[in-house]
Design a protein around this motif. Structure first.
Motif, PDB file in Angstrom:
ATOM      1  N   GLN A 144      -9.279  -1.755 -11.742  1.00 13.62           N
ATOM      2  CA  GLN A 144      -7.938  -2.339 -11.636  1.00 13.62           C
ATOM      3  C   GLN A 144      -6.873  -1.330 -12.050  1.00 13.62           C
ATOM      4  O   GLN A 144      -5.834  -1.214 -11.409  1.00 13.62           O
ATOM      5  CB  GLN A 144      -7.822  -3.620 -12.480  1.00 13.62           C
ATOM      6  CG  GLN A 144      -6.475  -4.307 -12.382  1.00 13.62           C
ATOM      7  CD  GLN A 144      -6.079  -4.671 -10.952  1.00 13.62           C
ATOM      8  OE1 GLN A 144      -6.914  -5.075 -10.143  1.00 13.62           O
ATOM      9  NE2 GLN A 144      -4.809  -4.504 -10.626  1.00 13.62           N
ATOM     10  N   GLN A 145      -7.130  -0.581 -13.089  1.00 15.30           N
ATOM     11  CA  GLN A 145      -6.184   0.451 -13.524  1.00 15.30           C
ATOM     12  C   GLN A 145      -6.034   1.531 -12.456  1.00 15.30           C
ATOM     13  O   GLN A 145      -4.923   1.986 -12.172  1.00 15.30           O
ATOM     14  CB  GLN A 145      -6.642   1.064 -14.852  1.00 15.30           C
ATOM     15  CG  GLN A 145      -6.566   0.100 -16.012  1.00 15.30           C
ATOM     16  CD  GLN A 145      -7.264   0.630 -17.258  1.00 15.30           C
ATOM     17  OE1 GLN A 145      -8.108   1.528 -17.192  1.00 15.30           O
ATOM     18  NE2 GLN A 145      -6.910   0.062 -18.407  1.00 15.30           N
ATOM     19  N   GLU A 205      -3.890   0.223  -9.611  1.00 15.76           N
ATOM     20  CA  GLU A 205      -2.473   0.210  -9.977  1.00 15.76           C
ATOM     21  C   GLU A 205      -1.867   1.607  -9.915  1.00 15.76           C
ATOM     22  O   GLU A 205      -0.761   1.792  -9.394  1.00 15.76           O
ATOM     23  CB  GLU A 205      -2.294  -0.391 -11.376  1.00 15.76           C
ATOM     24  CG  GLU A 205      -2.560  -1.882 -11.422  1.00 15.76           C
ATOM     25  CD  GLU A 205      -2.609  -2.454 -12.838  1.00 15.76           C
ATOM     26  OE1 GLU A 205      -2.295  -1.723 -13.810  1.00 15.76           O
ATOM     27  OE2 GLU A 205      -2.982  -3.637 -12.976  1.00 15.76           O
ATOM     28  N   THR A 255      -1.452   2.752  -6.149  1.00 17.60           N
ATOM     29  CA  THR A 255      -0.311   2.183  -5.427  1.00 17.60           C
ATOM     30  C   THR A 255       1.013   2.774  -5.894  1.00 17.60           C
ATOM     31  O   THR A 255       1.994   2.748  -5.158  1.00 17.60           O
ATOM     32  CB  THR A 255      -0.272   0.651  -5.545  1.00 17.60           C
ATOM     33  OG1 THR A 255      -0.220   0.288  -6.920  1.00 17.60           O
ATOM     34  CG2 THR A 255      -1.480   0.016  -4.894  1.00 17.60           C
ATOM     35  N   LYS A 256       1.044   3.342  -7.099  1.00 18.87           N
ATOM     36  CA  LYS A 256       2.250   4.022  -7.597  1.00 18.87           C
ATOM     37  C   LYS A 256       2.320   5.475  -7.125  1.00 18.87           C
ATOM     38  O   LYS A 256       3.298   6.162  -7.394  1.00 18.87           O
ATOM     39  CB  LYS A 256       2.268   4.005  -9.128  1.00 18.87           C
ATOM     40  CG  LYS A 256       2.439   2.634  -9.723  1.00 18.87           C
ATOM     41  CD  LYS A 256       2.382   2.715 -11.237  1.00 18.87           C
ATOM     42  CE  LYS A 256       2.478   1.338 -11.862  1.00 18.87           C
ATOM     43  NZ  LYS A 256       2.384   1.407 -13.334  1.00 18.87           N
TER      44      LYS A 256
END
Length: 136
Positions: free
Chosen positions: A70-71, A74, A77-78
């Motif tokens: 999950q990290q 994230e 996507t950044k």
């Protein structure tokens, strides 16, 4: 000792969407698409150069926990994962126009550099990509 780099890896959030982008828009070809049970081994390469493959990997097990995955998603996507591919082309401006017409998102237009003409773009997941027309 070593005589080649055969595989590199970048993270993608959806492997089918990655195929649409890397094969459908960029024109790369699939080398392997294998369901290994615990993961899908999906590689692409520049047509005619199967000895240099890029693994389009979904973050997750067995390499990492769900919390870590999950990290990674994230950060991806950044645009902060640091994954980078640099491709070469014979005509940077023509390739730019072709990919622009296919809906590719560019971060840098073709620019003259000391080593050639270069531009930057992103895949649908946030990975930074570039292509260069090298000076001869």
């Amino acid at each position: 000792m070593f005589n080649a780099i055969t595989h590199s890896q970048i993270y993608v959030l959806d492997q089918d969407e990655a195929l649409d982008f890397y094969v459908g828009k960029l024109g790369l070809e699939v080398n392997a698409d294998v369901d290994m049970g615990f993961m899908r081994w999906l590689t692409v390469s520049v047509p005619g150069y199967p000895e240099r493959q890029v693994l389009l990997e979904k973050p997750g097990g067995p390499a990492m926990s769900e919390e870590t995955a999950q990290q990674v998603r994230e950060l991806l996507t950044k645009g902060a994962m640091g994954g980078l591919l640099i491709l070469t082309t014979d005509d940077c401006r023509k390739t730019y126009e072709t990919l622009l017409s296919r809906g590719v998102e560019f971060t840098d237009e073709p620019t003259d550099r000391p080593y050639g003409i270069d531009c930057g773009f992103r895949d649908p997941f946030g990975n930074n990509l570039r292509f260069t027309q090298l000076r001869t």
